[in-house]
Structure formats: C-alpha cells, structure tokens
Design a protein around this motif. Sequence first.
Motif, PDB file in Angstrom:
ATOM      1  N   TRP A  82       0.840  -1.201   0.000  1.00 39.08           N
ATOM      2  CA  TRP A  82       0.000   0.000   0.000  1.00 39.08           C
ATOM      3  C   TRP A  82       0.871   1.245   0.000  1.00 39.08           C
ATOM      4  O   TRP A  82       0.519   2.261  -0.602  1.00 39.08           O
ATOM      5  CB  TRP A  82      -0.933  -0.023   1.201  1.00 39.08           C
ATOM      6  N   ASP A  83       2.029   1.182   0.642  1.00 39.29           N
ATOM      7  CA  ASP A  83       2.958   2.314   0.676  1.00 39.29           C
ATOM      8  C   ASP A  83       3.413   2.697  -0.722  1.00 39.29           C
ATOM      9  O   ASP A  83       3.441   3.878  -1.077  1.00 39.29           O
ATOM     10  CB  ASP A  83       4.147   2.039   1.599  1.00 39.29           C
ATOM     11  N   GLU A  84       3.745   1.707  -1.552  1.00 40.72           N
ATOM     12  CA  GLU A  84       4.112   1.994  -2.942  1.00 40.72           C
ATOM     13  C   GLU A  84       2.943   2.589  -3.709  1.00 40.72           C
ATOM     14  O   GLU A  84       3.115   3.511  -4.512  1.00 40.72           O
ATOM     15  CB  GLU A  84       4.576   0.717  -3.662  1.00 40.72           C
ATOM     16  N   MET A  85       1.767   2.051  -3.477  1.00 34.05           N
ATOM     17  CA  MET A  85       0.593   2.505  -4.219  1.00 34.05           C
ATOM     18  C   MET A  85       0.281   3.966  -3.927  1.00 34.05           C
ATOM     19  O   MET A  85       0.122   4.775  -4.847  1.00 34.05           O
ATOM     20  CB  MET A  85      -0.606   1.604  -3.912  1.00 34.05           C
ATOM     21  N   VAL A  86       0.226   4.326  -2.653  1.00 37.23           N
ATOM     22  CA  VAL A  86      -0.100   5.703  -2.279  1.00 37.23           C
ATOM     23  C   VAL A  86       0.980   6.654  -2.781  1.00 37.23           C
ATOM     24  O   VAL A  86       0.676   7.712  -3.353  1.00 37.23           O
ATOM     25  CB  VAL A  86      -0.293   5.829  -0.750  1.00 37.23           C
ATOM     26  N   ALA A  87       2.239   6.290  -2.603  1.00 38.92           N
ATOM     27  CA  ALA A  87       3.340   7.156  -3.047  1.00 38.92           C
ATOM     28  C   ALA A  87       3.314   7.323  -4.564  1.00 38.92           C
ATOM     29  O   ALA A  87       3.538   8.434  -5.073  1.00 38.92           O
ATOM     30  CB  ALA A  87       4.680   6.582  -2.589  1.00 38.92           C
TER      31      ALA A  87
ATOM     32  N   ASP B 106       9.038   6.222   3.923  1.00 40.73           N
ATOM     33  CA  ASP B 106      10.191   6.107   3.014  1.00 40.73           C
ATOM     34  C   ASP B 106       9.746   6.095   1.554  1.00 40.73           C
ATOM     35  O   ASP B 106      10.451   6.589   0.680  1.00 40.73           O
ATOM     36  CB  ASP B 106      11.077   4.899   3.364  1.00 40.73           C
ATOM     37  N   ASP B 107       8.546   5.586   1.283  1.00 40.95           N
ATOM     38  CA  ASP B 107       8.046   5.604  -0.094  1.00 40.95           C
ATOM     39  C   ASP B 107       7.613   7.006  -0.516  1.00 40.95           C
ATOM     40  O   ASP B 107       7.745   7.367  -1.686  1.00 40.95           O
ATOM     41  CB  ASP B 107       6.895   4.607  -0.248  1.00 40.95           C
ATOM     42  N   ILE B 108       7.120   7.795   0.424  1.00 38.94           N
ATOM     43  CA  ILE B 108       6.785   9.187   0.112  1.00 38.94           C
ATOM     44  C   ILE B 108       8.061   9.954  -0.240  1.00 38.94           C
ATOM     45  O   ILE B 108       8.073  10.766  -1.171  1.00 38.94           O
ATOM     46  CB  ILE B 108       6.033   9.855   1.287  1.00 38.94           C
ATOM     47  N   VAL B 109       9.152   9.672   0.458  1.00 41.78           N
ATOM     48  CA  VAL B 109      10.424  10.323   0.132  1.00 41.78           C
ATOM     49  C   VAL B 109      10.916   9.866  -1.244  1.00 41.78           C
ATOM     50  O   VAL B 109      11.398  10.680  -2.039  1.00 41.78           O
ATOM     51  CB  VAL B 109      11.481  10.076   1.234  1.00 41.78           C
ATOM     52  N   ALA B 110      10.767   8.571  -1.557  1.00 43.45           N
ATOM     53  CA  ALA B 110      11.126   8.079  -2.896  1.00 43.45           C
ATOM     54  C   ALA B 110      10.278   8.782  -3.957  1.00 43.45           C
ATOM     55  O   ALA B 110      10.780   9.145  -5.028  1.00 43.45           O
ATOM     56  CB  ALA B 110      10.943   6.560  -2.978  1.00 43.45           C
ATOM     57  N   ALA B 111       9.007   9.014  -3.644  1.00 40.69           N
ATOM     58  CA  ALA B 111       8.131   9.755  -4.560  1.00 40.69           C
ATOM     59  C   ALA B 111       8.658  11.173  -4.756  1.00 40.69           C
ATOM     60  O   ALA B 111       8.634  11.701  -5.877  1.00 40.69           O
ATOM     61  CB  ALA B 111       6.700   9.795  -4.014  1.00 40.69           C
TER      62      ALA B 111
END
Length: 178
Positions: A102-107, A156-161
């Motif tokens: 879900w973290d990847e999806m939202v980001a 961490d996925d938001i930062v990758a985004a």
Amino acid sequence: MPSSAPHSPSMRERSRAVYPSLSWVCRDPGRLIAFGLGSGLIRPASGTWGTLLAWIIWVAAAPAASDLAIGIFLALAFLYGCWACDRVGRELQQPDHVGMVWDEMVAFWLVLWLTPAGWLSQALAFVLFRTFDIVKPPPIKFFDARLKGGFGVMWDDIVAAGYALLIMALAVRTGVLG
C-alpha cells in the motif's frame, strides 16, 4: 562487534519472507489494503506489482476526480495505510513485510497526480519511482532503517516519490518532457 544502528532487512532477507495466503489477506479490510488489494502477494517484486496496480487504478479512476478529491483521497489513504501497515506488520511479526505494498501505491499515486499527463511521462515516473524505492538513496535508507511502525513503512516511499517528482520537474523544466 554488533552494530548499534537499527537493522533494516536486506533484499535477500525480504525475498525469503513467508507470505500469508490470499484467504488470510482477504478476511480483513486492513490486510487487504496493506497487501495492495492482493497485488502484494505476487512474487517476485511485490512492490513493482503493487505500483503497477496503482498505475492501472489511476488510469481508470483519476480522470473523473478533481484535484481536491485526489488530495483528500491521498491524505486519507496515507493515514489509513499507516494504521493498516502497522497492525498487519504486528500480526505477521514482520514490521515491513515485503508483501505490504500500500505504501508503494499511495506514493505512486502522489507521483502520478503531480506528473504531466501522458503515457511517456507516466512510464518515466514509474521507472524513477521504482528505482528510488529499490535503491533507497539517502535519506530514504535512513528513514527505512529508523522509522518504525506503519508511519515508517509509508514514509520512506513518500520520500522516494519526492525524488521521482524532483527528476520529473527537472525534465519538464529543461524541456525533456512537455
């Protein structure tokens, strides 16, 4: 001598993760969300499959939504993801299970929201986001290792985004993307 730095699972350790069954995931809405509507159960590269599903959902749903609706949805999806990933990670006794996507999806929805329309831009955004999420340049790796619980899984996925969006903005600014 053991390191005092928090341990972040290696890709090898993550690839050996025991996956729950689809029936276990589907028995609870939090599990279903954490596992990206089941896409996190696909192996290998669960995060890539979750990101791909996010892209498909985006193409189907986003054109009908206003920016305000998308912004509210992303904020709520992030908050719900913090809760769901924390709870499911505790259930699995693995705080950042490789199947929780879900973290990847939202980001990635955030990236798509702020990316120029069109398949080329979206494909580039996909590659950039997945690259930053996998490679984890600083400070992504720092956050991945030190922030725990559902917020850590999501952040961490938001930062990758953010990294992907920065490269996309530079591509637009320099005329590489229109």
